[in-house]
Design a protein around this motif. Structure first.
Motif, mmCIF file in Angstrom:
data_model
loop_
_atom_site.group_PDB
_atom_site.id
_atom_site.type_symbol
_atom_site.label_atom_id
_atom_site.label_comp_id
_atom_site.label_asym_id
_atom_site.label_seq_id
_atom_site.Cartn_x
_atom_site.Cartn_y
_atom_site.Cartn_z
ATOM 1 N N ASP A 73 0.875 -1.163 0.000
ATOM 2 C CA ASP A 73 0.000 0.000 0.000
ATOM 3 C C ASP A 73 0.912 1.213 0.000
ATOM 4 O OD1 ASP A 73 -2.486 1.296 -0.087
ATOM 5 O OD2 ASP A 73 -2.431 1.660 2.070
ATOM 6 N N SER A 74 0.647 2.134 -0.882
ATOM 7 C CA SER A 74 1.539 3.269 -1.021
ATOM 8 C C SER A 74 0.749 4.500 -1.412
ATOM 9 C CB SER A 74 2.617 2.978 -2.071
ATOM 10 O OG SER A 74 2.042 2.655 -3.326
ATOM 11 N N GLY A 75 1.383 5.639 -1.260
ATOM 12 C CA GLY A 75 0.728 6.879 -1.622
ATOM 13 C C GLY A 75 1.673 8.044 -1.438
ATOM 14 N N ILE A 76 1.160 9.216 -1.675
ATOM 15 C CA ILE A 76 1.952 10.430 -1.545
ATOM 16 C C ILE A 76 1.499 11.201 -0.312
ATOM 17 C CG2 ILE A 76 0.430 11.874 -2.987
ATOM 18 C CD1 ILE A 76 3.033 13.121 -4.161
ATOM 19 N N THR A 77 2.461 11.732 0.417
ATOM 20 C CA THR A 77 2.168 12.566 1.579
ATOM 21 C C THR A 77 2.720 13.962 1.292
ATOM 22 O OG1 THR A 77 4.234 11.984 2.725
ATOM 23 C CG2 THR A 77 2.319 10.588 3.117
ATOM 24 N N VAL A 78 1.903 14.974 1.476
ATOM 25 C CA VAL A 78 2.283 16.353 1.156
ATOM 26 C C VAL A 78 2.406 17.137 2.457
ATOM 27 C CG1 VAL A 78 1.594 18.455 -0.064
ATOM 28 C CG2 VAL A 78 1.150 16.219 -1.085
ATOM 29 N N ASP A 79 3.568 17.744 2.662
ATOM 30 C CA ASP A 79 3.823 18.438 3.925
ATOM 31 C C ASP A 79 2.779 19.519 4.202
ATOM 32 O OD1 ASP A 79 6.037 16.828 3.888
ATOM 33 O OD2 ASP A 79 7.496 18.437 3.569
ATOM 34 N N ALA A 80 2.448 20.304 3.188
ATOM 35 C CA ALA A 80 1.515 21.423 3.377
ATOM 36 C C ALA A 80 0.092 20.959 3.664
ATOM 37 C CB ALA A 80 1.532 22.328 2.149
ATOM 38 N N LEU A 81 -0.192 19.681 3.425
ATOM 39 C CA LEU A 81 -1.511 19.118 3.706
ATOM 40 C C LEU A 81 -1.460 18.178 4.907
ATOM 41 C CD1 LEU A 81 -2.817 18.325 0.093
ATOM 42 C CD2 LEU A 81 -3.224 20.374 1.480
ATOM 43 N N ASN A 82 -0.457 18.382 5.763
ATOM 44 C CA ASN A 82 -0.325 17.569 6.984
ATOM 45 C C ASN A 82 -0.261 16.075 6.694
ATOM 46 O OD1 ASN A 82 -0.371 19.803 8.804
ATOM 47 N ND2 ASN A 82 -2.596 19.917 8.528
ATOM 48 N N ALA A 101 -7.826 12.489 -12.166
ATOM 49 C CA ALA A 101 -8.639 13.286 -11.248
ATOM 50 C C ALA A 101 -7.902 13.516 -9.929
ATOM 51 C CB ALA A 101 -9.979 12.600 -10.996
ATOM 52 N N ASN A 102 -7.243 12.469 -9.425
ATOM 53 C CA ASN A 102 -6.495 12.606 -8.179
ATOM 54 C C ASN A 102 -5.383 13.639 -8.316
ATOM 55 O OD1 ASN A 102 -7.987 10.575 -6.894
ATOM 56 N ND2 ASN A 102 -6.596 8.961 -7.547
ATOM 57 N N LEU A 103 -4.632 13.540 -9.404
ATOM 58 C CA LEU A 103 -3.493 14.430 -9.634
ATOM 59 C C LEU A 103 -3.931 15.886 -9.723
ATOM 60 C CD1 LEU A 103 -0.626 13.781 -12.165
ATOM 61 C CD2 LEU A 103 -1.863 15.930 -12.217
ATOM 62 N N TRP A 104 -4.957 16.141 -10.529
ATOM 63 C CA TRP A 104 -5.375 17.526 -10.731
ATOM 64 C C TRP A 104 -6.044 18.111 -9.486
ATOM 65 C CZ3 TRP A 104 -3.178 20.348 -14.138
ATOM 66 C CH2 TRP A 104 -2.685 19.775 -15.305
ATOM 67 N N LEU A 105 -6.725 17.280 -8.706
ATOM 68 C CA LEU A 105 -7.288 17.765 -7.456
ATOM 69 C C LEU A 105 -6.173 18.194 -6.511
ATOM 70 C CD1 LEU A 105 -9.586 18.307 -5.480
ATOM 71 C CD2 LEU A 105 -9.512 15.880 -4.836
ATOM 72 N N GLY A 108 -4.688 21.439 -7.578
ATOM 73 C CA GLY A 108 -5.577 22.549 -7.247
ATOM 74 C C GLY A 108 -5.518 22.908 -5.776
ATOM 75 N N GLN A 109 -5.424 21.894 -4.929
ATOM 76 C CA GLN A 109 -5.401 22.135 -3.488
ATOM 77 C C GLN A 109 -4.097 22.793 -3.027
ATOM 78 O OE1 GLN A 109 -6.148 18.041 -2.514
ATOM 79 N NE2 GLN A 109 -8.253 18.470 -1.852
ATOM 80 N N THR A 110 -3.043 22.640 -3.811
ATOM 81 C CA THR A 110 -1.745 23.192 -3.417
ATOM 82 C C THR A 110 -1.303 24.334 -4.328
ATOM 83 O OG1 THR A 110 -0.622 21.487 -4.758
ATOM 84 C CG2 THR A 110 -0.961 21.010 -2.415
ATOM 85 N N ALA A 111 -2.208 24.860 -5.113
ATOM 86 C CA ALA A 111 -1.849 25.910 -6.072
ATOM 87 C C ALA A 111 -1.239 27.130 -5.406
ATOM 88 C CB ALA A 111 -3.073 26.307 -6.892
ATOM 89 N N LEU A 160 6.693 18.660 -4.647
ATOM 90 C CA LEU A 160 5.503 18.623 -5.492
ATOM 91 C C LEU A 160 5.637 19.679 -6.585
ATOM 92 C CD1 LEU A 160 2.803 17.013 -5.373
ATOM 93 C CD2 LEU A 160 1.798 19.051 -4.332
ATOM 94 N N LEU A 161 5.569 19.246 -7.841
ATOM 95 C CA LEU A 161 5.641 20.167 -8.975
ATOM 96 C C LEU A 161 4.311 20.886 -9.156
ATOM 97 C CD1 LEU A 161 7.563 17.826 -11.450
ATOM 98 C CD2 LEU A 161 8.518 19.764 -10.182
ATOM 99 N N ARG A 162 4.309 21.875 -10.054
ATOM 100 C CA ARG A 162 3.088 22.651 -10.302
ATOM 101 C C ARG A 162 2.331 22.192 -11.538
ATOM 102 N NH1 ARG A 162 2.452 26.725 -6.909
ATOM 103 N NH2 ARG A 162 4.245 27.439 -5.695
#
Length: 217
Positions: A73-82, A101-105, A108-111, A160-162
């Protein structure tokens, strides 16, 4: 020949593990996928951690097939999203496995997150469960372990790239730039990714346990 089931329908994950096992020189182990065994009910991922989900998937697969089973089980963790999306990475946009859809969401959340705070990491937990381990009670022994169940972890730090870049990966690969790289994960070759990625690190940590299975066969 010892058959080991990788409990996934993702052909890229299956190819990746086979490459890693071959590169490690493990002989006598045949890695098969879910398409190679009779179908069985696959329980939803309800664990609170990557490790819990990996163990549950591997345990169910080993119990249903009688084969040693690996699941991750794996995934991405984003510092700015705790630390999110975390265990919800594959269904972040609401439907499991909709990579675009996951990528673009997430983008958008980190724009509005500045470059200095766009730290992220790919995290993977991989579990190897034998049929005996699948039948064992969930109570750990004195060493805090359950015989027949092994869990390993791998982490891959980056930024995380833009916008998406590259065609070689899947999931969030096109928007993840590993530390020390100018390319996205999706711009790396398969061999480069195997050498550095979270999943590659976790799966390589399982190689000695696969060798032990072969020795015990």
């Amino acid at each position: 020949m010892t058959r080991v089931l990788l409990a996934t329908r993702n052909a890229k994950k299956l190819t990746e593990l086979r490459r890693i096992v071959e590169a490690a020189g493990v002989d006598g182990v045949d890695i098969v996928g879910l398409a190679d065994v009779p179908e069985f009910p696959e329980a939803p991922e309800t664990g609170a951690t990557f490790a819990e989900n990996a163990i549950a998937k591997a345990r169910d697969a080993a119990a249903a097939t009688g084969l040693p089973a690996i699941a991750d089980d794996s995934g991405i963790t984003v510092d700015a999203l705790n630390g999110m999306p975390g265990i919800f990475s594959a269904r972040w946009a609401g439907r499991h496995g909709d990579d675009d859809a996951n990528l673009w969401l997430l983008l958008g959340q980190t724009a509005d997150v500045p470059d200095a705070r766009r730290g992220a990491a790919f995290v993977c937990a991989a579990a190897l469960v034998t049929p005996d381990g699948a039948a064992a009670p969930d109570t750990p022994d004195a060493d805090g372990e359950i015989p027949g169940r092994t869990v390993v972890h791998g982490t891959w730090r980056g930024t995380l790239l833009r916008e998406p870049r590259g065609e070689n990966g899947f999931g969030y690969d096109p928007i993840f730039q590993p530390e020390g790289e100018t390319r996205s994960s999706a711009e790396l070759s398969s061999e480069e990714k195997d050498a550095s990625s979270h999943r590659g690190r976790a799966l390589r940590a399982l190689v000695p346990h696969l060798q032990a299975l072969r020795a015990d066969a």
